[in-house]
Design a protein around this motif. Structure first.
Motif, PDB file in Angstrom:
ATOM      1  N   ARG A  28      -7.100  -0.001   9.316  1.00 46.68           N
ATOM      2  CA  ARG A  28      -7.246   1.130   8.414  1.00 46.68           C
ATOM      3  C   ARG A  28      -7.544   0.629   7.011  1.00 46.68           C
ATOM      4  O   ARG A  28      -7.195  -0.486   6.636  1.00 46.68           O
ATOM      5  CB  ARG A  28      -6.000   2.020   8.429  1.00 46.68           C
ATOM      6  CG  ARG A  28      -4.715   1.360   7.955  1.00 46.68           C
ATOM      7  CD  ARG A  28      -3.578   2.371   7.975  1.00 46.68           C
ATOM      8  NE  ARG A  28      -2.337   1.838   7.459  1.00 46.68           N
ATOM      9  CZ  ARG A  28      -1.339   1.383   8.188  1.00 46.68           C
ATOM     10  NH1 ARG A  28      -1.457   1.368   9.500  1.00 46.68           N
ATOM     11  NH2 ARG A  28      -0.235   0.941   7.629  1.00 46.68           N
ATOM     12  N   ASP A  29      -8.176   1.482   6.243  1.00 44.09           N
ATOM     13  CA  ASP A  29      -8.556   1.157   4.881  1.00 44.09           C
ATOM     14  C   ASP A  29      -7.681   1.947   3.914  1.00 44.09           C
ATOM     15  O   ASP A  29      -7.520   3.154   4.050  1.00 44.09           O
ATOM     16  CB  ASP A  29     -10.035   1.487   4.651  1.00 44.09           C
ATOM     17  CG  ASP A  29     -10.489   1.088   3.261  1.00 44.09           C
ATOM     18  OD1 ASP A  29     -10.199   1.836   2.313  1.00 44.09           O
ATOM     19  OD2 ASP A  29     -11.121   0.025   3.120  1.00 44.09           O
ATOM     20  N   SER A  30      -7.115   1.253   2.946  1.00 39.52           N
ATOM     21  CA  SER A  30      -6.286   1.906   1.935  1.00 39.52           C
ATOM     22  C   SER A  30      -6.771   1.473   0.558  1.00 39.52           C
ATOM     23  O   SER A  30      -6.525   0.346   0.131  1.00 39.52           O
ATOM     24  CB  SER A  30      -4.814   1.532   2.117  1.00 39.52           C
ATOM     25  OG  SER A  30      -4.032   2.036   1.056  1.00 39.52           O
ATOM     26  N   GLN A  36      -7.902  -8.196  -0.557  1.00 39.17           N
ATOM     27  CA  GLN A  36      -8.928  -7.677   0.336  1.00 39.17           C
ATOM     28  C   GLN A  36      -8.387  -7.170   1.658  1.00 39.17           C
ATOM     29  O   GLN A  36      -8.892  -6.198   2.211  1.00 39.17           O
ATOM     30  CB  GLN A  36      -9.966  -8.773   0.633  1.00 39.17           C
ATOM     31  CG  GLN A  36     -10.914  -9.071  -0.498  1.00 39.17           C
ATOM     32  CD  GLN A  36     -12.052  -9.952  -0.031  1.00 39.17           C
ATOM     33  OE1 GLN A  36     -11.847 -10.989   0.605  1.00 39.17           O
ATOM     34  NE2 GLN A  36     -13.275  -9.547  -0.324  1.00 39.17           N
ATOM     35  N   ARG A  37      -7.357  -7.861   2.173  1.00 41.54           N
ATOM     36  CA  ARG A  37      -6.965  -7.591   3.549  1.00 41.54           C
ATOM     37  C   ARG A  37      -5.496  -7.927   3.738  1.00 41.54           C
ATOM     38  O   ARG A  37      -4.969  -8.862   3.131  1.00 41.54           O
ATOM     39  CB  ARG A  37      -7.824  -8.454   4.486  1.00 41.54           C
ATOM     40  CG  ARG A  37      -7.751  -8.144   5.957  1.00 41.54           C
ATOM     41  CD  ARG A  37      -8.598  -9.156   6.735  1.00 41.54           C
ATOM     42  NE  ARG A  37      -9.915  -9.356   6.141  1.00 41.54           N
ATOM     43  CZ  ARG A  37     -11.020  -8.732   6.525  1.00 41.54           C
ATOM     44  NH1 ARG A  37     -10.964  -7.863   7.511  1.00 41.54           N
ATOM     45  NH2 ARG A  37     -12.171  -8.997   5.946  1.00 41.54           N
ATOM     46  N   THR A  53       0.835  -1.195   0.000  1.00 38.79           N
ATOM     47  CA  THR A  53       0.000   0.000   0.000  1.00 38.79           C
ATOM     48  C   THR A  53       0.866   1.239   0.000  1.00 38.79           C
ATOM     49  O   THR A  53       1.973   1.265   0.532  1.00 38.79           O
ATOM     50  CB  THR A  53      -0.907   0.018   1.234  1.00 38.79           C
ATOM     51  OG1 THR A  53      -0.096  -0.037   2.385  1.00 38.79           O
ATOM     52  CG2 THR A  53      -1.857  -1.159   1.199  1.00 38.79           C
ATOM     53  N   GLY A  92      -9.558   0.531  -0.535  1.00 43.00           N
ATOM     54  CA  GLY A  92     -10.389  -0.664  -0.524  1.00 43.00           C
ATOM     55  C   GLY A  92      -9.736  -1.884   0.070  1.00 43.00           C
ATOM     56  O   GLY A  92     -10.366  -2.946   0.160  1.00 43.00           O
ATOM     57  N   VAL A  93      -8.466  -1.780   0.489  1.00 38.72           N
ATOM     58  CA  VAL A  93      -7.765  -2.893   1.139  1.00 38.72           C
ATOM     59  C   VAL A  93      -7.732  -2.621   2.639  1.00 38.72           C
ATOM     60  O   VAL A  93      -7.249  -1.582   3.089  1.00 38.72           O
ATOM     61  CB  VAL A  93      -6.335  -3.049   0.592  1.00 38.72           C
ATOM     62  CG1 VAL A  93      -5.607  -4.168   1.337  1.00 38.72           C
ATOM     63  CG2 VAL A  93      -6.366  -3.326  -0.901  1.00 38.72           C
ATOM     64  N   LEU A  94      -8.249  -3.573   3.425  1.00 35.01           N
ATOM     65  CA  LEU A  94      -8.280  -3.419   4.870  1.00 35.01           C
ATOM     66  C   LEU A  94      -6.937  -3.875   5.445  1.00 35.01           C
ATOM     67  O   LEU A  94      -6.496  -4.998   5.187  1.00 35.01           O
ATOM     68  CB  LEU A  94      -9.408  -4.246   5.463  1.00 35.01           C
ATOM     69  CG  LEU A  94      -9.883  -3.866   6.866  1.00 35.01           C
ATOM     70  CD1 LEU A  94     -10.473  -2.463   6.869  1.00 35.01           C
ATOM     71  CD2 LEU A  94     -10.904  -4.873   7.360  1.00 35.01           C
ATOM     72  N   SER A 119      -7.519   7.233   3.518  1.00 34.17           N
ATOM     73  CA  SER A 119      -8.872   6.953   3.978  1.00 34.17           C
ATOM     74  C   SER A 119      -8.938   6.919   5.496  1.00 34.17           C
ATOM     75  O   SER A 119      -7.966   7.140   6.194  1.00 34.17           O
ATOM     76  CB  SER A 119      -9.339   5.625   3.391  1.00 34.17           C
ATOM     77  OG  SER A 119      -8.377   4.641   3.622  1.00 34.17           O
TER      78      SER A 119
END
Length: 406
Positions: A34-36, A276-277, A5, A38-40, A10
């Motif tokens: 935290r969300d970046s 996703q994560r 990331t 759309g990636v958690l 966000s």
């Protein structure tokens, strides 16, 4: 390569758990999410379990199968895997006899499934054994590159080819709901005379395949396992680099979890390749010492099958360069609840395995110690199943109870 990331723009949420850490007097456990784009990203600093909440595994087995002298149906050789069925029966893939063995809840032998051969329901080489949706068994034959499906009583249902064609080796690593699966494809690096000696790390691919073995999509391309090649003008040899980084992956539900070993980070992907994560754990990698090298060399030589294998180990250890740091983590296993068990890196002289358990959402629950020498093949809601060798190198299949305080 594993996605990284960039700048975080966000919303950042900090979740603080009131439970204390596992050691008295420790600070409160905290997880930063935290969300970046759309990636958690789940940053784990300390475990969520407080003192008294940690899961415990019995040191002694509740059930053990395996003998030195006795009936051949209780003698194991080259057990590849073992799984527990929903009704408590167990299936063991015994590679030495190329058969599956079915045992009842008390560990009594029921029947053999399959035999050596190339016909329907027969095997040339036993590989992975998996339970599909609770009502069938999938067995991968790594010689025939074939998956065979049986019902849980051992009746043969069907088979399909998988892994033929192209370069490298393809094999299933986990099954998805409905009979689809995730496979790993890795190139076979040849060791050729005259090639440069050194450390190589090729890529691996993870693939999404349907219930008949047809590849639907490529999930992604990732760093693989570090290998050491020793070559001169006349000969060449290849082996896994001692203390090198190894790619580990597991399927939980309909998701793939992958870790490269470079850092303590597990990446969760959908089967169509969307990241996703990222689940991370605060961690400092262990430094490789001379004592570590000598102990690992001793263990490898002791495990050698013959004098030729011993000499091979001695030559490779004398020539290979050793990393300064050990991998960030070891293998990854998903349990029946979708939790992720990540093996902690330990020094060769440390015989006690420890696993960090992550909940399906990526937050760290805590550490679980497992019995020394147990190679885990199945983790249920309240048990661990695996293969253990005694002082005479006799293989045993053992079931240990897993306790989860309320």
């Amino acid at each position: 390569m594993l996605m990284r990331t960039g700048a975080i723009r966000s919303t950042i949420a900090v979740l603080t758990f009131a439970a204390a850490a596992c050691t008295p007097g420790a600070e409160q456990s905290s997880i930063v999410v935290r969300d970046s784009a759309g990636v958690l990203i789940v940053e784990n600093a300390m475990p969520a379990w407080s003192d008294g909440e940690s899961w415990q595994v019995d040191s002694e087995p509740a059930l053990a199968i395996g003998v030195l002298d006795g009936g051949p149906q209780y003698q194991f050789f080259r057990v590849r895997s073992a799984a527990r069925l929903p009704d408590g029966r167990m299936v063991v893939a015994n590679g030495g006899t190329l058969e599956l063995r079915l045992y009842d809840v008390a560990g009594r032998f029921v029947r053999s499934i399959g035999r050596q051969g190339e016909g329907p329901g027969e095997f040339r080489g036993l590989g992975a054994l998996d339970l599909l949706d609770g009502d069938s068994l999938a067995v991968f034959d790594n010689r025939l590159r074939r998956v065979s499906i049986f019902d849980t009583n051992g009746a043969f249902a069907r088979s399909f080819q998988f892994g033929r064609g192209g370069s490298g080796f393809m094999y299933p690593i986990g099954w998805l709901p409905g009979g689809e699966f995730v496979a790993r494809a890795a190139p076979a690096r040849p060791a050729l005379p005259g090639m440069p000696s050194g450390v190589y790390r090729d890529s691996v691919w993870y693939l999404h395949a349907d219930a008949h073995g047809a590849v639907i999509d490529t999930i992604g391309q990732f760093p693989g396992t570090e290998m050491y090649v020793r070559a001169d003008d006349r000969s060449a040899s290849v082996t896994v680099l001692a203390f090198g980084r190894i790619a580990h992956a597991a399927v939980a539900g309909d998701q793939l979890w992958y870790g490269s070993g470079d850092v303590y980070e597990l990446a969760q992907y959908t089967v169509n390749g969307r990241l996703q994560r990222l689940a991370r754990k605060a961690h400092t990698r262990l430094a490789v010492t001379n004592q570590d090298i000598e102990e690992l060399k001793r263990q490898r030589i002791n495990a050698a099958r013959d004098r030729n294998s011993e000499r091979f180990t001695e030559r490779m250890f004398a020539a290979m360069p050793f990393p300064d740091l050990m991998p960030a983590h070891g293998q990854v296993i998903a349990d029946a609840s979708g939790n992720l068990w990540v093996e902690e890196t330990r020094r060769p002289a440390d015989a006690r395995p420890r696993w960090t358990v992550f909940a399906p959402g990526g937050h760290m629950l805590g550490l679980v110690a497992t019995p020394p020498g147990l190679r885990i093949t199945d983790i249920g809601h309240d048990y661990l199943l695996g293969v253990w060798r005694d002082e005479l190198d006799v293989e045993h299949v053992r079931l240990h109870r897993l306790h989860k305080p309320d």
